[in-house]
Design a protein around this motif. Structure first.
Motif, mmCIF file in Angstrom:
data_model
loop_
_atom_site.group_PDB
_atom_site.id
_atom_site.type_symbol
_atom_site.label_atom_id
_atom_site.label_comp_id
_atom_site.label_asym_id
_atom_site.label_seq_id
_atom_site.Cartn_x
_atom_site.Cartn_y
_atom_site.Cartn_z
ATOM 1 N N LEU A 1 0.817 -1.208 0.000
ATOM 2 C CA LEU A 1 0.000 0.000 0.000
ATOM 3 C C LEU A 1 0.857 1.267 0.000
ATOM 4 O O LEU A 1 0.658 2.164 -0.840
ATOM 5 C CB LEU A 1 -0.955 -0.003 1.204
ATOM 6 C CG LEU A 1 -1.826 1.242 1.333
ATOM 7 C CD1 LEU A 1 -2.738 1.398 0.101
ATOM 8 C CD2 LEU A 1 -2.681 1.174 2.609
ATOM 9 N N LEU A 2 1.808 1.412 0.933
ATOM 10 C CA LEU A 2 2.578 2.649 1.022
ATOM 11 C C LEU A 2 3.430 2.881 -0.229
ATOM 12 O O LEU A 2 3.466 4.009 -0.751
ATOM 13 C CB LEU A 2 3.444 2.629 2.281
ATOM 14 C CG LEU A 2 2.659 2.797 3.599
ATOM 15 C CD1 LEU A 2 3.590 2.688 4.807
ATOM 16 C CD2 LEU A 2 1.921 4.139 3.611
ATOM 17 N N PRO A 3 4.117 1.847 -0.766
ATOM 18 C CA PRO A 3 4.832 2.084 -2.038
ATOM 19 C C PRO A 3 3.898 2.526 -3.156
ATOM 20 O O PRO A 3 4.254 3.380 -3.976
ATOM 21 C CB PRO A 3 5.462 0.717 -2.344
ATOM 22 C CG PRO A 3 5.623 0.064 -1.012
ATOM 23 C CD PRO A 3 4.443 0.511 -0.197
ATOM 24 N N HIS A 4 2.714 1.939 -3.187
ATOM 25 C CA HIS A 4 1.755 2.326 -4.222
ATOM 26 C C HIS A 4 1.366 3.792 -4.075
ATOM 27 O O HIS A 4 1.316 4.541 -5.067
ATOM 28 C CB HIS A 4 0.515 1.425 -4.120
ATOM 29 C CG HIS A 4 -0.593 1.808 -5.062
ATOM 30 N ND1 HIS A 4 -0.571 1.486 -6.400
ATOM 31 C CD2 HIS A 4 -1.748 2.513 -4.847
ATOM 32 C CE1 HIS A 4 -1.668 1.949 -6.977
ATOM 33 N NE2 HIS A 4 -2.390 2.584 -6.045
ATOM 34 N N LEU A 5 1.104 4.208 -2.844
ATOM 35 C CA LEU A 5 0.728 5.606 -2.603
ATOM 36 C C LEU A 5 1.895 6.538 -2.905
ATOM 37 O O LEU A 5 1.712 7.665 -3.393
ATOM 38 C CB LEU A 5 0.253 5.787 -1.160
ATOM 39 C CG LEU A 5 -1.068 5.088 -0.795
ATOM 40 C CD1 LEU A 5 -1.403 5.333 0.676
ATOM 41 C CD2 LEU A 5 -2.206 5.586 -1.672
ATOM 42 N N ALA A 6 3.118 6.074 -2.601
ATOM 43 C CA ALA A 6 4.297 6.904 -2.861
ATOM 44 C C ALA A 6 4.464 7.163 -4.352
ATOM 45 O O ALA A 6 4.908 8.245 -4.767
ATOM 46 C CB ALA A 6 5.545 6.234 -2.282
ATOM 47 N N LEU A 7 4.129 6.175 -5.174
ATOM 48 C CA LEU A 7 4.205 6.374 -6.619
ATOM 49 C C LEU A 7 3.219 7.432 -7.083
ATOM 50 O O LEU A 7 3.470 8.174 -8.037
ATOM 51 C CB LEU A 7 3.932 5.045 -7.352
ATOM 52 C CG LEU A 7 5.033 3.977 -7.229
ATOM 53 C CD1 LEU A 7 4.575 2.675 -7.890
ATOM 54 C CD2 LEU A 7 6.330 4.470 -7.877
ATOM 55 N N ILE A 8 2.065 7.494 -6.408
ATOM 56 C CA ILE A 8 1.070 8.511 -6.755
ATOM 57 C C ILE A 8 1.564 9.884 -6.349
ATOM 58 O O ILE A 8 1.370 10.883 -7.051
ATOM 59 C CB ILE A 8 -0.273 8.186 -6.067
ATOM 60 C CG1 ILE A 8 -0.837 6.876 -6.627
ATOM 61 C CG2 ILE A 8 -1.281 9.306 -6.244
ATOM 62 C CD1 ILE A 8 -2.042 6.362 -5.889
ATOM 63 N N GLY A 9 2.214 9.931 -5.188
ATOM 64 C CA GLY A 9 2.737 11.192 -4.674
ATOM 65 C C GLY A 9 3.078 11.034 -3.218
ATOM 66 O O GLY A 9 2.338 10.360 -2.460
ATOM 67 N N GLY A 10 4.145 11.643 -2.805
ATOM 68 C CA GLY A 10 4.553 11.502 -1.416
ATOM 69 C C GLY A 10 3.473 11.960 -0.457
ATOM 70 O O GLY A 10 3.337 11.436 0.656
ATOM 71 N N TRP A 11 2.706 12.959 -0.849
ATOM 72 C CA TRP A 11 1.654 13.480 0.014
ATOM 73 C C TRP A 11 0.639 12.402 0.400
ATOM 74 O O TRP A 11 0.101 12.424 1.512
ATOM 75 C CB TRP A 11 0.919 14.635 -0.670
ATOM 76 C CG TRP A 11 0.137 14.180 -1.893
ATOM 77 C CD1 TRP A 11 0.587 14.126 -3.155
ATOM 78 C CD2 TRP A 11 -1.202 13.676 -1.902
ATOM 79 N NE1 TRP A 11 -0.378 13.632 -3.997
ATOM 80 C CE2 TRP A 11 -1.505 13.350 -3.239
ATOM 81 C CE3 TRP A 11 -2.174 13.492 -0.929
ATOM 82 C CZ2 TRP A 11 -2.728 12.827 -3.628
ATOM 83 C CZ3 TRP A 11 -3.394 12.979 -1.297
ATOM 84 C CH2 TRP A 11 -3.683 12.641 -2.648
#
Length: 817
Positions: free
Chosen positions: A771-781
């Motif tokens: 989940l967190l890597p996926h969200l990081a790809l979308i944007g660090g925010w």
């Protein structure tokens, strides 16, 4: 859904004409009994039924139709303290009113039901709750008067109608001031007291369903549920017809029973008479169906001086009205005269003509518009004149109707009194061994009294009747003495035998009428059953359709619905099966299933095409329902709301959530109750917006400590993310056909915010590490916002709170995609 009262006469006429087994007389009796008591009496008397004022197919029923709710208001009532209002869109559409238990939302539902029906089903049939209702219907925090009211809007009419029920301080529940006030545009009409039957159809189509009534719908006594559906199908007309036929048959049955009982007494008397004549007559009379002609011949043969004996018996059998009958007839005339005198003022006698004249003036004004009076040339025919004239016409028509009714009552009473007078019996004109001169003179005086003027008729009849009674008593006493002299032993028996023969002959003449009445009753009974099945079919079909949408994963199925039985044995048969097997399904159904089945019976009743009410109001229908049935209920209500105003109250947010998932728009409101029962109705947004709105409100609270503010804001934002995850999981999994129980289990197993967001984004709980890597790809925010929501709920949230709320909103939108 078919016809109710409209068209029933036509359906019956077609059936009567098409039935070759029904005689023409019985057919006439059926149609006359359906029409009215007067029509049936006319046919029984050998005449034809008066013409029926047919109701055209599709004609508008008495009273308003197309009724919607525009507003429900309460003050000092139940959970509502200061005045509060629930404003509604008066037209088709779905409105869901939510609120916590005790918020006051049900007070609006109870207020609407009470002010429109005068009663409340939640408390009506329960002794314990009735005591609580009578003690707690006033709000404890509101001093002064209590008031509930609704605004009704009738389709096609301008303005609204306000119905109000109010109580001064100290007044009991039953001491209300119940009024109705029409409004036309900005103009308020006169407030009038509500009278019985003011809102036709409210009992038959009752558009209210409380939680208590929903639970008790299937617990009703069999006859109550039968009566509800029977009246709904418009079959009460046939019940009335059968009651009229039965009442018409009663006098014939009574006479036949009297003849049968008298026969047994005569047989016992004949057995005690030691006379050969008694033996010969006893043999004839003892037959199951005595030959009346043979009996008459035997009696004539046994009587000496046959003609004289027969005449003397005829004299003894002479009947005159009783003193009470004459007095009662006179009193009816006097009472009718008094009523006529009260209403027969000079104005009343000419009221009809004056009303017609004024109506002509109104018609002229409607064509020509405002103008000077063409008669006096001084007054002006304008809107004020038009309103005043219309009111005057209404008053004059009422006066004229009262005068006509009173005049007709006088004429009816006079005719009824005159019917007491009959012509001199022929036997009094024949030579007899007794003096009949006084009786003939008295009877002639009695006949002359019939011609007296109406106001003199009571006294003329009383005086002539006294003379007649005295003279007839005297001649009958003389005739009896003559008969005794002729035969001390036989003649008393013979006299009673002749009287019985006369009654039996009359009863025999009645036999064909009784047979025709019985055939008409039997035919109507069969026709009522067939029509019941025919009219119940679309109702049952609609109930089955609703049940199929509500049952969802239930293994209980609803088949046919049948009305059966009569009298105290009337009941409704519900063809309910479990897994296709006939069983006592109601006993094994869950409370949620029973509620769904109750709704399946209520909704077709309340939404029939014939109902004048275009709204239904349901209070707390989802209690005990599982999520699948809540979704099914949302779809059912949304479908009904396409041509009905549907208002649903619920403390369970699942219904509001299910409604939001539907494509059709709906209004969702929340009832909030503050200190001292201050109630307000506000729009209810989806949970995500609600959480974020709460977070912004906390940010703007300058009196709150900063560390507490940050912790609460983090909790609100975490709640918004979890609400978005729940919505996404439900939409995706239910949309592909997963069972509600499986979806609920998956959400329950996702215990943390991280797990819930994982399930929403990947549809796979095992991918929580991705989940967190996926969200990081979308944007660090995105990853930072999720972490802040999780950790900040336990303290330590840093940074700008408004920016954090905006980031949470953006992340929630991302989860929902």
């Amino acid at each position: 859904m078919g016809d109710t009262g409209i068209g029933l006469h036509e359906l019956l006429f077609e059936r009567v004409v098409a039935d070759p087994t029904l005689s023409s007389t019985s057919a006439d009796l059926v149609l006359a009994a359906v029409e009215s008591e007067e029509a049936l009496t006319a046919v029984l008397n050998g005449g034809s039924a008066p013409p029926r004022a047919d109701v055209a197919e599709g004609a508008e029923p008495d009273g308003p139709s197309g009724i919607y709710l525009r507003s429900i208001r309460a003050q000092g009532f139940r959970g509502v303290g200061p005045a509060a209002a629930l404003d509604l869109q008066p037209g088709p559409g779905l409105t869901v009113v939510t609120g916590r238990n005790g918020s006051g939302k049900s007070s609006f539902a109870e207020a609407a039901e009470l002010v429109l029906t005068g009663d409340n089903s939640r408390w009506r049939d329960r002794q314990t709750n009735k005591a609580l209702w009578t003690q707690g219907w006033r709000n404890l925090h509101a001093a002064g008067p209590t008031q509930v009211e609704v605004d009704l809007v009738v389709q096609g009419r301008a303005g609204a109608t306000t119905v109000r029920m109010s109580w001064d301080e100290g007044q009991a529940l039953g001491e209300d001031n119940w009024t109705v006030q029409p409004h036309t545009g900005q103009q308020a009409g006169k407030r009038e007291p509500v009278t019985a039957g003011w809102l036709p159809g409210i009992d038959v189509y009752r558009p209210f369903l409380s939680y208590g009534e929903l639970g008790a719908l299937l617990d009703k006594r069999p006859t109550e549920l039968h009566e509800m559906l029977h009246g709904l199908l418009g079959l009460g007309v046939l019940d009335d017809a059968r009651d009229r036929l039965k009442a018409a048959r009663a006098p014939y049955d009574a006479r036949a029973k009297a003849v049968k009982d008298a026969k047994q007494r005569l047989l016992a008397e004949l057995a005690s008479v030691d006379d050969l004549r008694a033996r010969r007559v006893e043999e004839l009379l003892g037959a199951t169906r005595p030959d009346l002609d043979a009996l008459a011949e035997q009696l004539l043969a046994e009587d000496a001086d046959t003609d004289a004996i027969a005449d003397l018996h005829a004299v003894v059998a002479i009947a005159v009205p009783t003193v009470d009958e004459v007095a009662a007839a006179g009193e009816r005339i006097r009472e009718a005269d008094r009523q006529l005198a009260e209403v027969g003022t000079p104005d009343a006698t000419s009221a009809g003509a004056v009303a017609a004249l004024l109506q002509a003036a109104l018609d002229h004004h409607s064509v020509q518009g405002d103008m000077r009076c063409p008669v006096c040339r001084t007054g002006t025919l304008d809107a004020d004149w038009q309103a005043a004239t219309a009111a005057e016409i209404a008053r004059l028509n009422r006066d004229a109707a009262e005068f006509r009714a009173a005049h007709a009552a006088v004429q009816a009473a006079v005719e009824e009194a005159r019917r007491l007078v009959t012509t001199v019996p022929a036997v009094l004109r024949r030579p007899l061994p007794v003096d009949t001169d006084a009786a003939r003179r008295a009877w002639s005086t009695w006949e002359d009294a019939r011609s007296a003027a109406p106001d003199e008729l009571p006294e003329a009849l009383r005086v002539a009747h006294a003379e007649l009674t005295s003279a007839v008593d005297a001649v009958q006493a003389a005739a009896k003495q003559a008969l005794v002299r002729l035969d001390e032993t036989w003649r008393p028996v013979s006299s009673r035998l002749w009287a019985w023969h006369e009654a039996a002959t009359a009863s025999a003449r009645d036999a064909s009428t009784v047979t025709n009445l019985l055939k008409a009753e039997s035919w109507l009974r069969v026709a009522a059953g067939e029509l019941s099945d025919e009219r119940m079919m679309p109702f049952a079909t609609r109930s089955q359709e609703i049940w199929r949408q509500l049952r969802q994963e239930s293994n209980v199925d609803l088949g046919g619905i049948t009305l059966t039985g009569s009298g105290n044995q009337r009941r409704v048969l519900l063809d309910v099966t479990v897994d296709g097997n006939d069983t006592a399904a109601l006993s094994v159904m869950s409370q949620g299933e029973l509620h769904a089945l109750g709704l399946s019976l209520f909704l077709p009743r309340a939404t029939r095409d014939e109902s004048p009410f275009r709204f239904v109001l349901i209070d707390d229908p989802v209690q005990a329902m599982d999520p699948a049935k809540v979704d099914g209920l949302a779809r059912v209500l949304s479908e009904i709301a396409k041509d009905r105003q549907v208002i649903v109250f619920s403390h369970d947010d699942r219904l509001a959530d299910a409604v939001r998932r539907l494509p059709d728009a709906a209004h969702v409101y929340e009832v909030q109750r503050g200190a001292r029962s201050q109630v307000q109705v506000v729009p209810n947004h989806d949970p995500i917006r609600r959480y974020l709105s709460d977070a912004r409100a906390v940010i703007n609270d300058s009196d709150m400590p900063d560390d507490l503010r940050r912790e609460i804001v983090a909790n609100c934002c975490r709640g918004a993310l979890e609400a978005a995850a729940h919505a996404k999981v439900r939409r995706v999994r239910l949309g592909r056909g997963d069972a509600h129980t499986d979806v609920d289990r998956a959400l329950t197993d996702a215990r943390t915010t991280h797990d819930k967001v994982t399930l929403a984004i990947f549809d796979d709980p095992a991918r929580r590490r991705a989940l967190l890597p996926h969200l990081a790809l979308i944007g660090g925010w995105a990853a930072d916002t999720l972490q802040a929501c999780k950790q900040g709920a336990h303290g330590g949230l840093e940074g700008d709170l408004n920016s954090f709320v905006r980031s949470t909103r953006d992340l929630a939108d991302l989860v929902l995609r």
